[in-house]
Write an enzyme that holds these catalytic residues in place. Sequence first.
Site, short mmCIF file in Angstrom:
data_model
loop_
_atom_site.label_atom_id
_atom_site.label_comp_id
_atom_site.label_asym_id
_atom_site.label_seq_id
_atom_site.Cartn_x
_atom_site.Cartn_y
_atom_site.Cartn_z
N ASN A 165 0.87 -1.21 0.05
CA ASN A 165 -0.04 0.01 0.04
C ASN A 165 0.92 1.47 0.00
O ASN A 165 1.54 1.49 0.91
CB ASN A 165 -0.77 -0.19 1.12
N LEU A 166 1.05 1.94 -1.23
CA LEU A 166 2.07 2.87 -1.35
C LEU A 166 1.41 4.40 -0.65
O LEU A 166 2.03 5.44 -0.58
CB LEU A 166 2.35 3.15 -2.57
N LYS A 167 -0.04 4.23 -0.25
CA LYS A 167 -0.53 5.34 0.35
C LYS A 167 -0.30 6.78 -0.48
O LYS A 167 -0.31 6.61 -1.74
CB LYS A 167 -0.04 5.44 1.68
N HIS A 199 -9.76 0.52 4.66
CA HIS A 199 -8.67 0.67 5.47
C HIS A 199 -8.53 1.77 6.38
O HIS A 199 -9.48 2.53 6.36
CB HIS A 199 -7.44 1.28 4.58
N GLU A 206 -5.52 -5.44 10.17
CA GLU A 206 -4.40 -4.51 10.58
C GLU A 206 -4.73 -3.65 11.86
O GLU A 206 -5.69 -2.89 11.74
CB GLU A 206 -4.32 -3.48 9.30
N GLY A 239 2.29 1.86 10.72
CA GLY A 239 3.25 3.04 10.51
C GLY A 239 3.81 3.34 11.80
O GLY A 239 4.55 4.20 11.98
N SER A 263 3.06 -2.46 10.22
CA SER A 263 4.52 -2.56 10.44
C SER A 263 5.26 -3.80 10.23
O SER A 263 6.12 -4.11 10.97
CB SER A 263 4.90 -2.12 12.07
P1 PGA Z 1 2.66 0.11 7.47
O1 PGA Z 1 1.25 0.06 7.20
O2 PGA Z 1 3.32 -1.11 7.21
O3 PGA Z 1 3.25 1.33 7.43
O4 PGA Z 1 2.39 -0.15 9.10
C1 PGA Z 1 0.30 -0.81 6.65
C2 PGA Z 1 -0.84 -0.43 5.85
O5 PGA Z 1 -1.20 0.71 6.43
O6 PGA Z 1 -1.51 -0.96 5.10
#
Ligand code: PGA
Length: 229
Positions: A6-8, A88, A157, A163, A193
Amino acid sequence: MIIAANLKTNLTRVETQKYIKELEKCVQTSQTQNEVLVFPAMSSLLEHKGKVILGAQNAYATKNGAFTGEIGLEHLEEFGIKTILIGHSERRHILQETQEALVKKFNFYKALGFTIVYCVGEPLEKREAGKEEMMEYISAQYEGIDTAYENLIIAYEPVWAIGTGLTPSLEDIEQIHTALKEKSQAPLLYGGSVKVANAKEVLALHNVDGVLVGSAALDVNDFCEILKN
Ligand code: PGA
């Protein structure tokens, strides 16, 4: 295994093109059997033919129309996108998407046969409130969702792990995944993470069918290491 990035709100179109090219090289040379999904930013969507599958981080439940700031089915079709991320935690909590709105989106893209990666997970206060309250919270995120949909992938998640560098214990992940598998037989990814250092042990857990990676996926070499596991 399903390994998803997920590159957000990161990587421009040019950077994404380079990223996908390098990732495709990694997939080909490593001969991984893993299914690889990438969710670029909306303006970085592109048509891609290869092993890597591109999906949308979001789209409105419409073909087109007057929904300022949103994109619809037509915009996904232009790039041959048939995969979408729904629910999400950043969309639930920061963009205030309600369960009702998510269900509407889910049903719209389900009717079109999209592969849907549907995310669930609890915030810290729910985790701290005890297992029962936490599972109730997560269960509410299954309400209205067709858990038997054939193109469904679920991602668990925990919001507090996204994050932050924090992760539940491996035992916790396995326990929750086992409980969630009773709600749906769909492939179940863990996200929050995941990084090169922990991906292998997470992927080895019972009832973990893959990972959804945010921060650690931004570096294509790291993401490549994760999917080689
Ligand atoms: P992260 O994000 O790996 O930076 O914790 C995961 C996500 O939001 O899908």
